[in-house]
Design a protein around this motif. Sequence first.
Motif, PDB file in Angstrom:
ATOM      1  N   GLU A 240     -14.114 -12.037   0.081  1.00  0.00           N
ATOM      2  CA  GLU A 240     -15.494 -12.043  -0.442  1.00  0.00           C
ATOM      3  C   GLU A 240     -16.217 -13.334  -0.064  1.00  0.00           C
ATOM      4  O   GLU A 240     -17.370 -13.309   0.372  1.00  0.00           O
ATOM      5  N   VAL A 241     -15.538 -14.437  -0.256  1.00  0.00           N
ATOM      6  CA  VAL A 241     -16.160 -15.730   0.039  1.00  0.00           C
ATOM      7  C   VAL A 241     -16.445 -15.842   1.525  1.00  0.00           C
ATOM      8  O   VAL A 241     -17.544 -16.256   1.933  1.00  0.00           O
ATOM      9  N   ALA A 242     -15.491 -15.452   2.346  1.00  0.00           N
ATOM     10  CA  ALA A 242     -15.679 -15.521   3.799  1.00  0.00           C
ATOM     11  C   ALA A 242     -16.881 -14.678   4.209  1.00  0.00           C
ATOM     12  O   ALA A 242     -17.721 -15.120   5.010  1.00  0.00           O
ATOM     13  N   GLY A 243     -16.978 -13.461   3.674  1.00  0.00           N
ATOM     14  CA  GLY A 243     -18.098 -12.587   4.003  1.00  0.00           C
ATOM     15  C   GLY A 243     -19.438 -13.199   3.653  1.00  0.00           C
ATOM     16  O   GLY A 243     -20.399 -13.128   4.439  1.00  0.00           O
ATOM     17  N   ARG A 244     -19.514 -13.828   2.484  1.00  0.00           N
ATOM     18  CA  ARG A 244     -20.773 -14.452   2.070  1.00  0.00           C
ATOM     19  C   ARG A 244     -21.081 -15.701   2.893  1.00  0.00           C
ATOM     20  O   ARG A 244     -22.239 -16.083   3.033  1.00  0.00           O
ATOM     21  N   LEU A 245     -20.053 -16.325   3.443  1.00  0.00           N
ATOM     22  CA  LEU A 245     -20.264 -17.493   4.309  1.00  0.00           C
ATOM     23  C   LEU A 245     -20.560 -17.088   5.750  1.00  0.00           C
ATOM     24  O   LEU A 245     -20.853 -17.937   6.590  1.00  0.00           O
ATOM     25  N   GLY A 246     -20.460 -15.786   6.036  1.00  0.00           N
ATOM     26  CA  GLY A 246     -20.768 -15.298   7.371  1.00  0.00           C
ATOM     27  C   GLY A 246     -19.653 -15.528   8.375  1.00  0.00           C
ATOM     28  O   GLY A 246     -19.907 -15.636   9.577  1.00  0.00           O
ATOM     29  N   VAL A 247     -18.413 -15.615   7.871  1.00  0.00           N
ATOM     30  CA  VAL A 247     -17.266 -15.816   8.764  1.00  0.00           C
ATOM     31  C   VAL A 247     -16.171 -14.820   8.382  1.00  0.00           C
ATOM     32  O   VAL A 247     -16.229 -14.183   7.334  1.00  0.00           O
TER      33      VAL A 247
END
Length: 197
Positions: free
Chosen positions: A32-39
């Motif tokens: 989830e965090v990676a997705g929101r960071l665009g990576v």
Amino acid sequence: MPYPAQIDPRRLGLDALQVVEELEKNDWSLREVAGRLGVSPNALYRYVDDRAGLAILMGEAAARALMASGFRGVAGTGDEAVVRMSLNFIRFATRRPHAYFAFMNAKPELDHPSMVAWFELWAKVNALVRSAVPDSGDAAAFSLWALLHGRIELFRGAAYRAPVDAGLEDAVRALLEGYRQGGPHPSPLPPHARLDP
């Protein structure tokens, strides 16, 4: 707010904490965090070993945010300054519950580089409390720390309906005065946390 596609390792904890606060959840996943960071999640693995490693970086960012917020508007030393800091800490925890959760639940091992943020915060709290209670600084700071975090937990409980800062000023003043009246108290802290002059 869009996040940069590239990871800045110096800001990773801060950026991840911002994501978690926007998600308003403590049970976030690395994906989830990676997705929101665009990576991709694999991109995060270049900087952290796992979710716990990212949580530590977030906890470090939260500790630094708590220090900045906790000492905002705190002038001088003594009782008034300790009361102001205490109110600031309580208000930070209620305004930013996910940052407070990260701070309380992601503390690393003592030799981890991120632990510096927790030590710096503790040193500043201890020095301020020591200015009000010179003979028992560690003991009074330890008790104040427990009072503040206990108050926050009470506020989070469903049965507690009073404002989180209700009576806090009187409680902090009574704590400080009690240590002054009681004479010197030995430090209850482990050796690594003592700041004896």
